[in-house]
Design an enzyme around this catalytic site. Structure first.
Site, short mmCIF file in Angstrom:
data_model
loop_
_atom_site.label_atom_id
_atom_site.label_comp_id
_atom_site.label_asym_id
_atom_site.label_seq_id
_atom_site.Cartn_x
_atom_site.Cartn_y
_atom_site.Cartn_z
N ILE A 31 0.82 -1.21 0.00
CA ILE A 31 0.00 0.00 0.00
C ILE A 31 0.86 1.27 0.00
CG2 ILE A 31 -0.22 0.37 2.51
CD1 ILE A 31 -3.25 0.66 2.05
N ASN A 87 11.85 -8.47 7.21
CA ASN A 87 12.19 -7.76 8.45
C ASN A 87 11.72 -8.58 9.64
OD1 ASN A 87 13.14 -5.53 6.97
ND2 ASN A 87 11.07 -4.71 6.76
N VAL A 96 4.12 -5.53 10.59
CA VAL A 96 2.99 -6.46 10.48
C VAL A 96 3.50 -7.84 10.87
CG1 VAL A 96 1.27 -7.51 8.97
CG2 VAL A 96 1.89 -5.10 8.65
N HIS A 100 6.42 -11.89 5.90
CA HIS A 100 6.24 -11.45 4.51
C HIS A 100 7.59 -11.15 3.92
CE1 HIS A 100 5.69 -8.16 7.36
NE2 HIS A 100 6.34 -7.38 6.49
P1 5GP Z 1 7.15 -4.59 7.55
O1 5GP Z 1 7.40 -3.17 8.03
O2 5GP Z 1 6.37 -5.37 8.59
O3 5GP Z 1 8.36 -5.29 7.06
O4 5GP Z 1 6.23 -4.45 6.26
C1 5GP Z 1 4.84 -4.27 6.33
C2 5GP Z 1 4.41 -3.70 5.00
O5 5GP Z 1 3.00 -3.82 4.93
C3 5GP Z 1 4.75 -2.22 4.80
O6 5GP Z 1 5.58 -2.06 3.66
C4 5GP Z 1 3.39 -1.55 4.64
O7 5GP Z 1 3.40 -0.52 3.68
C5 5GP Z 1 2.51 -2.72 4.21
N1 5GP Z 1 1.12 -2.57 4.57
C6 5GP Z 1 0.62 -2.16 5.77
N2 5GP Z 1 -0.73 -2.14 5.73
C7 5GP Z 1 -1.07 -2.55 4.48
C8 5GP Z 1 -2.34 -2.75 3.84
O8 5GP Z 1 -3.40 -2.55 4.42
N3 5GP Z 1 -2.31 -3.18 2.55
C9 5GP Z 1 -1.14 -3.41 1.89
N4 5GP Z 1 -1.23 -3.81 0.62
N5 5GP Z 1 0.06 -3.25 2.47
C10 5GP Z 1 0.09 -2.83 3.75
#
Ligand code: 5GP
Ligand code: ZN
Length: 114
Positions: A31, A87, A96, A100
């Site tokens: 997003i 991460n 999150v 991923h």
């Molecule tokens: P992290 O910081 O955990 O490695 O990555 C989480 C990712 O999830 C971030 O790049 C963030 O932009 C993405 N993200 C968070 N909320 C949403 C959402 O509602 N939809 C999508 N498509 N991505 C999301």
């Protein structure tokens, strides 16, 4: 996990911009993209962090990488190259808590990452 954002995407409760899906993984556009293409590849099974992987679930990480390579081909940058990132927890920048793989492509990446 009913309160997990990515589990809701896997179940279809929230509809992401899906670019790839198979029996074990789902890939959709981030997003808040950090590159011309920024896709997240998630396992359909909930695993909170890399620390929570075990011998029974670790195999899905290979499937996540296979999916990333397939999306890179679809997006047309597999030969130029791309970045994959996972991460873990606070210092790794994880926000999150459903594992991923970030697939970033379409520009030259810097190193070291921030
Ligand atoms: P992290 O910081 O955990 O490695 O990555 C989480 C990712 O999830 C971030 O790049 C963030 O932009 C993405 N993200 C968070 N909320 C949403 C959402 O509602 N939809 C999508 N498509 N991505 C999301
Ligand atoms: Zn989950």
């Amino acid at each position: 996990m009913t309160d997990c954002l990515f589990c809701k995407m896997v179940s279809g409760e929230i509809k992401p911009d899906t670019v790839y899906e198979d029996d074990e993984v789902l890939a959709f556009r981030d997003i808040n993209p950090q590159a011309p293409t920024h896709v997240l590849v998630v396992p359909k099974q909930h695993v909170a962090t890399i620390n929570d992987l075990d011998a029974g679930t670790a195999g899905v990480v290979g499937r996540m990488l296979l999916a990333a390579a397939e999306v890179a081909r679809q997006e047309g940058f597999s030969e130029q190259g791309y970045r994959t990132v996972m991460n873990c927890n606070e210092h790794g920048g994880q926000t999150v808590f459903h594992i991923h793989l970030h697939l970033l492509g379409g520009r030259i990446m810097g190193w070291p990452p921030g």
